[in-house]
Scaffold this active site. Structure first.
Site, PDB file in Angstrom:
ATOM      1  N   HIS A   1     -13.851 -12.031  -2.568  1.00 49.85           N
ATOM      2  CA  HIS A   1     -13.630 -10.978  -2.657  1.00 49.85           C
ATOM      3  C   HIS A   1     -13.005 -10.983  -0.588  1.00 49.85           C
ATOM      4  O   HIS A   1     -11.843 -10.598  -0.182  1.00 49.85           O
ATOM      5  CB  HIS A   1     -13.406  -9.819  -3.163  1.00 49.85           C
ATOM      6  CG  HIS A   1     -12.419  -8.377  -3.100  1.00 49.85           C
ATOM      7  ND1 HIS A   1     -11.417  -8.021  -3.492  1.00 49.85           N
ATOM      8  CD2 HIS A   1     -12.681  -7.797  -1.587  1.00 49.85           C
ATOM      9  CE1 HIS A   1     -11.082  -7.118  -2.723  1.00 49.85           C
ATOM     10  NE2 HIS A   1     -11.728  -6.179  -1.821  1.00 49.85           N
ATOM     11  N   GLU A   2     -14.319 -10.876  -0.383  1.00 48.14           N
ATOM     12  CA  GLU A   2     -14.610 -10.398   0.696  1.00 48.14           C
ATOM     13  C   GLU A   2     -14.159 -11.392   1.600  1.00 48.14           C
ATOM     14  O   GLU A   2     -13.196 -11.771   2.661  1.00 48.14           O
ATOM     15  CB  GLU A   2     -15.908  -9.781   1.166  1.00 48.14           C
ATOM     16  CG  GLU A   2     -16.540  -8.456   0.846  1.00 48.14           C
ATOM     17  CD  GLU A   2     -14.987  -7.336   0.700  1.00 48.14           C
ATOM     18  OE1 GLU A   2     -14.255  -7.480   1.655  1.00 48.14           O
ATOM     19  OE2 GLU A   2     -15.352  -6.673   0.068  1.00 48.14           O
TER      20      GLU A   2
ATOM     21  N   HIS B   1     -10.957 -12.484   2.245  1.00 52.29           N
ATOM     22  CA  HIS B   1      -9.757 -10.684   3.011  1.00 52.29           C
ATOM     23  C   HIS B   1      -9.428 -11.951   3.877  1.00 52.29           C
ATOM     24  O   HIS B   1      -9.023 -11.797   5.282  1.00 52.29           O
ATOM     25  CB  HIS B   1     -10.698  -9.904   2.782  1.00 52.29           C
ATOM     26  CG  HIS B   1     -10.403  -8.890   2.729  1.00 52.29           C
ATOM     27  ND1 HIS B   1      -9.057  -8.485   1.624  1.00 52.29           N
ATOM     28  CD2 HIS B   1     -10.935  -8.021   1.550  1.00 52.29           C
ATOM     29  CE1 HIS B   1      -9.704  -7.092   1.402  1.00 52.29           C
ATOM     30  NE2 HIS B   1     -10.056  -7.305   0.864  1.00 52.29           N
TER      31      HIS B   1
ATOM     32  N   GLU C   1      -5.469  -6.468  -0.699  1.00 55.38           N
ATOM     33  CA  GLU C   1      -7.190  -6.240  -1.559  1.00 55.38           C
ATOM     34  C   GLU C   1      -6.267  -6.732  -2.709  1.00 55.38           C
ATOM     35  O   GLU C   1      -7.531  -7.468  -3.812  1.00 55.38           O
ATOM     36  CB  GLU C   1      -6.466  -4.590  -2.135  1.00 55.38           C
ATOM     37  CG  GLU C   1      -7.457  -4.092  -0.953  1.00 55.38           C
ATOM     38  CD  GLU C   1      -8.830  -4.265  -0.303  1.00 55.38           C
ATOM     39  OE1 GLU C   1      -8.579  -4.960  -1.111  1.00 55.38           O
ATOM     40  OE2 GLU C   1      -8.775  -4.231   0.881  1.00 55.38           O
TER      41      GLU C   1
ATOM     42  N   ASP D   1      -8.569  -9.765  -4.653  1.00 53.48           N
ATOM     43  CA  ASP D   1      -9.193 -10.016  -6.719  1.00 53.48           C
ATOM     44  C   ASP D   1      -8.384 -11.266  -6.854  1.00 53.48           C
ATOM     45  O   ASP D   1     -10.095 -11.775  -7.551  1.00 53.48           O
ATOM     46  CB  ASP D   1      -8.067  -8.612  -6.489  1.00 53.48           C
ATOM     47  CG  ASP D   1      -8.582  -7.050  -6.751  1.00 53.48           C
ATOM     48  OD1 ASP D   1     -10.224  -7.264  -6.112  1.00 53.48           O
ATOM     49  OD2 ASP D   1      -8.159  -6.041  -6.737  1.00 53.48           O
TER      50      ASP D   1
HETATM   51 ZN   LIG Z   1     -10.772  -5.534  -0.182  1.00 56.76          ZN
END
Ligand SMILES: [Zn+2]
Length: 685
Positions: free
Chosen positions: A521-522, A525, A582, A586
């Site tokens: 997830h990070e 981003h 986000e 995900d």
């Molecule tokens: Zn996030």
């Protein structure tokens, strides 16, 4: 929440949780004890995973863990926050006795906590504790005095009119510059002042009531208090008209307006900026980013058109609304009644010790965090996490290399950015030095204001100096992780590298589904609609071929539409644009974590593929993911979340993501037409 302090952080931080983990914590024990981490007993096997995977993965947990009265949201990450908090409390209780043998840091955290817990002293001081701040307002002789007062308020963390901070120049990330941004609103977002649905109208009515009560608690007659509440509301509403909403502020170009002090002055002649800047030690500052120039213009208009008396009322309102934790109980309760109860549906205040632990962590986090790290984090965890990060980076590299929709030139740039991402795991290499901060036993409010000023000075000192990429934006015990675009780094706090996100003794499948997806997830981003606009060096610069940018947008538009259709109890829709970054993170995170797990299993003996508890590694991977998001929430909290939070509610973080991913359907034998097999599945990464 109102008690959180105005910290001068740069604003673009992409975390993983719905909150920074500290705001919704409680010691309320759940009635049924499930295991701390991954647990097959939390499943609801009466539900078909292909129809509703979230309730299949979480059903029993959700039934057994209703939201405690002192919370608005309670999830598996709240259990972890509770455990972390108990560790911090233990440290604080040990250091709070005035033992002359304490180290300098122990004196600070111990006395801060003891002062915060000392309700009788706080009660005795009463609202007079804020009198020195209120006297500054009452002493204003004319509008010419405003810059001096605002400079002081900026330093001690009173949120009025606008905020001041320090950030890396978005287009020249090696430079640290001052930033002026919109502020001074008591409701959670600009839209709260204008929405005309019944609930929003009611919230504004309650907000006015709250303001009136607060003025009364600070000694005003009911009549004056009612009139002043109206004035405060009028000024905040006028500010809100010129404020950017949360969706607009996600666009880094919309909040980038670099100018010098003369240009800032020209925007708002009624406010003497050079006086303001020189008062905070920024005379001659070469450049500022004025995030929302229209807002600054509106501040100018308001100051020019309002009477000095009305401005004083507004400033008093902002001052008495902050610092409730360090004011008498009736003030503290009144603030809770609005921000906790009305806005989030929370029934009771959290126990005081929890709020004091949070406040100590907020103000002295790297002094308190050292003891936490010693107790809860070890070198082997750092090593295994780093190994997973490497595996995830490898999976993202394959993913980018194989993308059918991206040209070679853009892929090359994307890979360059990926390879330049730095990883920080656990806690800072070098702890912050708090020696310049004075913590006085028995002066809870003063400790808080001095901490704010210490932090403001620390931030302002960065201007003109080299960026320190080893700095952390959150404290070590925080249950969260983040990607930071201007530094192109990912950060995993020790507080999150714990069950249920990470369990040393469990199989890879579960860990890849939990902390593995968080890592993915990070990383993703860096390549979501916001992160993709920054290059490998953290500069806001378009490195995409136009056709690739267009293809990317088509893919993210699919996600916007998908999430727009989700609704929470009460009918409010998720905002697909607000949550886009986000959601992309995900979806991408789950895919690359899955790929990394497959790669890892392929390199291991067939033993590693054996089912555990009757579940295949693939199934355990998806359950590991689903279970970290088991969350109960009050309807008010869900409504507040979809209106203000860039993270989708947990149910959609699970079902939205798995229904886009074909491997999920294969793992559980789902058939075309079932809800978790989306017809128009979205995929970006
Ligand atoms: Zn996030």
């Amino acid at each position: 929440m109102q008690s959180s302090k105005l910290k001068m952080l740069s604003m673009i931080v992409a975390g993983v949780l719905i909150a920074s983990g500290k705001s919704a914590v409680s010691q309320q024990e759940s009635t049924v004890k499930l295991k701390d981490g991954f647990d097959v007993n939390t499943l609801d096997r009466t539900i078909d995973p292909c129809s509703d995977f979230y309730h299949y993965a979480c059903g029993a947990w959700l039934k057994q863990n209703p939201v405690p009265p002192d919370r608005s949201i309670y999830g598996r990450f709240s259990e972890l926050t509770d455990r972390n908090q108990a560790i911090l409390r233990d440290t604080l209780e040990k250091t709070s006795a005035p033992d002359p043998g304490r180290t300098a840091n122990e004196q600070k955290i111990g006395d801060y906590y003891a002062s915060c817990m000392d309700e009788s002293t706080i009660e005795k001081k009463g609202t007079a504790a804020l009198q020195p701040e209120l006297a500054r307002i009452n002493g204003l002789k004319g509008k010419d005095d405003l810059p001096t007062l605002m400079a002081h308020f900026s330093m001690v963390g009173m949120n009025a009119f606008f905020g001041l901070g320090v950030q890396q120049d978005a287009k020249d990330s090696a430079q640290q510059i001052a930033a002026v941004y919109q502020g001074g609103l008591g409701l959670p977002d600009r839209d709260f002042y204008f929405r005309d649905d019944a609930k929003s109208v009611e919230i504004r009515k309650q907000y006015l009531r709250h303001a009136k009560n607060m003025f009364e608690l600070f000694g005003e007659s009911p009549k004056a208090a009612a009139a002043h509440a109206q004035i405060a509301m009028r000024i905040e509403t006028a500010l809100a008209t010129a404020a950017l909403d949360r969706v607009a502020r996600r666009d880094p170009n919309k909040v980038y307006h670099k100018m010098d002090a003369q240009e800032l002055q020209a925007l708002s002649p009624a406010f003497n900026w050079s006086k303001f800047l020189s008062q905070i030690g920024l005379a001659g500052v070469p450049a500022l980013n004025v995030s929302e120039p229209e807002f600054v213009r509106q501040v100018q208009t308001l100051i020019a058109s309002s009477s000095l008396d009305d401005i004083k009322v507004y400033l008093r309102w902002r001052v008495i609304s902050t610092q409730a934790l360090f004011l008498p109980k009736n003030v503290d309760q009144e603030v809770f009644d609005f921000y906790g109860k009305v806005l989030a549906g929370q029934q009771e205040q959290q126990p005081r010790w929890k709020r004091c632990v949070n406040s100590t962590d907020n103000d002295l986090g790297e002094a308190l965090g050292q003891a936490y790290v010693e107790r809860a984090f070890g070198a082997e965890k750092k090593e295994r996490t780093l190994g997973m990060v490497k595996a995830l980076e490898g999976a993202l590299e394959h993913d980018i290399t194989d993308l059918p929709w991206m040209t070679e030139a853009t892929k090359e740039q994307a890979l360059r950015k990926l390879h330049k991402i730095t990883n920080k795991i656990g806690y800072p290499d070098k702890w912050r030095d708090y020696s310049a901060l004075q913590i006085v036993r028995g002066d809870a409010l003063g400790n808080s204001l001095r901490s704010n000023e210490f932090e403001a000075r620390r931030q302002l000192n960065k201007i003109g100096k080299p960026v320190d990429p080893s700095e952390w934006l959150y404290t070590p015990s925080t249950v969260n992780a983040y990607y930071y675009p201007p530094q192109n780094n990912i950060n995993f706090m020790a507080g999150m590298l714990q069950p249920p996100f990470y369990e040393q003794q469990l199989d890879d499948a579960v860990n890849f589904g939990a902390i593995g997806v968080v890592i993915g997830h990070e990383l993703t981003h860096g390549f979501d609609d916001q992160g993709r606009q920054y290059d490998a060096d953290g500069n806001l610069r378009d490195w995409w071929a136009p056709e690739d940018g267009k293809a990317f947008k088509e893919r993210t538009d699919c996600e916007v539409q998908e999430y727009n259709d989700f609704r929470v109890a009460g009918g409010e829709h998720v905002n697909g644009k607000l949550t886009l970054g986000e959601n992309t993170a995900d979806n991408g995170g789950l895919r690359i974590a899955y790929a990394a797990l497959m790669e890892s299993l392929a390199n291991e003996s067939p033993e590693a593929r054996k089912p555990i508890d009757g579940l295949t590694p693939e199934q355990r991977f998806f359950l590991g993911y689903g279970q970290i998001w088991c969350t109960n929430a009050r309807p008010e909290a869900l409504r507040l979340q979809v209106q203000t939070n860039p993270h989708s509610p947990s149910e959609f973080r699970v079902n939205g993501v798995v229904s886009n991913f074909e491997e999920f359907g294969k793992a559980f034998g789902c058939k075309a037409g079932q809800t978790m097999v989306r017809v128009n599945a979205c995929r970006v990464w």
